[in-house]
Design a protein around this motif. Structure first.
Motif, short mmCIF file in Angstrom:
data_model
loop_
_atom_site.label_atom_id
_atom_site.label_comp_id
_atom_site.label_asym_id
_atom_site.label_seq_id
_atom_site.Cartn_x
_atom_site.Cartn_y
_atom_site.Cartn_z
N ILE A 1 0.74 -1.21 -0.08
CA ILE A 1 -0.05 -0.03 -0.15
C ILE A 1 1.09 1.31 0.12
N SER A 2 0.89 1.85 -1.05
CA SER A 2 2.11 2.99 -1.52
C SER A 2 1.28 3.79 -2.52
N GLU A 3 1.74 5.08 -2.09
CA GLU A 3 1.35 6.17 -3.31
C GLU A 3 2.13 5.80 -4.67
N GLN A 4 3.20 4.96 -4.66
CA GLN A 4 3.66 4.88 -5.61
C GLN A 4 3.29 3.85 -6.77
N TRP A 5 2.20 3.06 -6.24
CA TRP A 5 1.24 2.32 -7.11
C TRP A 5 0.66 3.32 -8.25
N LYS A 6 0.20 4.66 -7.87
CA LYS A 6 -0.16 5.50 -8.84
C LYS A 6 0.54 5.74 -9.89
N GLU A 7 1.81 5.62 -10.00
CA GLU A 7 2.78 5.78 -10.95
C GLU A 7 2.56 4.64 -12.27
N MET A 8 1.86 3.41 -11.75
CA MET A 8 1.54 2.67 -12.64
C MET A 8 0.09 2.80 -13.26
N GLY A 9 -0.68 3.51 -12.76
CA GLY A 9 -1.93 3.69 -13.31
C GLY A 9 -3.15 3.07 -12.38
N TRP A 10 -2.87 2.77 -11.28
CA TRP A 10 -3.72 2.14 -10.21
C TRP A 10 -4.62 3.40 -9.71
N GLN A 11 -5.71 3.34 -9.17
CA GLN A 11 -6.41 4.55 -8.84
C GLN A 11 -6.29 5.27 -7.53
N GLY A 12 -5.68 4.28 -6.51
CA GLY A 12 -5.20 4.77 -5.26
C GLY A 12 -3.85 3.99 -4.91
N LYS A 13 -3.68 4.12 -3.68
CA LYS A 13 -2.28 3.71 -3.15
C LYS A 13 -2.19 2.20 -2.80
N ASP A 14 -3.75 1.57 -2.87
CA ASP A 14 -3.81 0.16 -2.76
C ASP A 14 -4.16 -0.64 -4.07
N PRO A 15 -3.34 -1.19 -4.81
CA PRO A 15 -4.08 -1.92 -6.08
C PRO A 15 -5.08 -3.00 -5.90
N SER A 16 -5.21 -3.64 -4.59
CA SER A 16 -6.16 -4.71 -4.18
C SER A 16 -7.58 -4.10 -4.56
N THR A 17 -7.92 -2.75 -4.38
CA THR A 17 -9.16 -2.32 -4.63
C THR A 17 -9.53 -2.38 -6.18
#
Length: 262
Positions: free
Chosen positions: A104-120
């Motif tokens: 769970i990290s703000e970094q995931w947004k760099e990949m195009g996920w909606q928030g910091k938790d891709p599981s959602t």
């Protein structure tokens, strides 16, 4: 799968020379500061006329269908170690030189996920959508990186987010191929089982082809984020057309396969 949903987030592509710059993929994919407003994504649904048809299966094809259905039925579960490791592997494939600070990290947004938790976001495609991503990254790393970083073509100011688009593609393919039915109720689904019987990775390979084809359609249509559904529909029509060509015996023979690069 009617209860599976996902929303679509517009991501602004930042031209060189503007602010919101970094050495990571946020330059082209979007960072937290560059995410646009959420948009609902309407998936391409199975046509009602398909329900009246049913195609008989050989035992081998029936077993292949059941195996892919078992994969489809697995939700992403952040409490399962295997799923956590797969998610970390995806980050490492996407950004091998950037250390991930957490699942769970703000970094995931760099990949195009909606928030910091891709599981959602995985609720739209389940664990198989993560498996699709990993197959793509490992087998076609150049195309994977080209799409992630939006390296090809004259792109829109407002781009589709890579990760959320990928989950949409998994879901669209499941619907298009009618993979949740006891027997396929459309010719495209019945035809696909022929490929699956010959190659157990056929669904993952078709995912890679579809992702690249979708981006090709995106560029050809000069699309922006409001056009995403139109692009997905065009992608589906082209894919169905190619799958139904009589002399196609392998997915590698599809015209759109040539778009992929390793």
């Amino acid at each position: 799968m009617d209860d599976r949903g996902s929303s679509f987030v517009a991501v602004r592509r930042i031209p060189q020379g503007e602010t919101c710059h970094s050495n990571s993929a946020e330059v082209v994919t979007g960072s937290a500061a560059c995410l646009g407003r959420g948009l609902s994504c309407v998936y391409v649904q199975r046509r009602d006329s398909d329900a009246s048809n049913s195609f008989d299966l050989t035992l081998a094809k029936e077993e292949c269908l059941q195996r892919i259905q078992r994969r489809i039925d697995v939700p992403y579960d952040s409490s399962i170690i295997e799923h956590q490791e797969a998610l970390r592997a995806l980050w490492n494939a996407a950004f091998p030189e950037e250390e991930l600070h957490g699942l769970i990290s703000e970094q995931w947004k760099e990949m195009g996920w909606q928030g910091k938790d891709p599981s959602t976001d995985f609720r739209g495609g389940g664990f198989i959508s993560l498996e699709n991503f990993l197959f793509f990254a490992r087998n076609f790393p150049k195309s994977f990186q080209d799409l992630l970083r939006k390296l090809e073509g004259d792109r829109s100011v407002w781009e589709y987010p890579f990760a959320v688009a990928g989950v949409n593609i998994t879901y669209m393919l499941i619907q298009m191929l009618d993979l949740e039915a006891v027997k396929p109720r459309n010719l495209v689904g019945a035809t696909f089982l022929k490929f699956l019987a010959e190659n157990e990775s056929a669904f993952d390979l078709l995912y890679c082809i579809t992702f690249k084809l979708m981006d090709h359609q995106w560029l050809s249509m000069r699309a922006s984020y409001m056009d995403f559904n139109a692009v997905m529909k065009a992608t589906r029509r082209q894919l169905e057309k190619e799958l139904l060509v009589e002399d196609i015996t392998r997915l590698e023979d599809l015209p759109s396969y040539k778009l992929l690069s390793r």
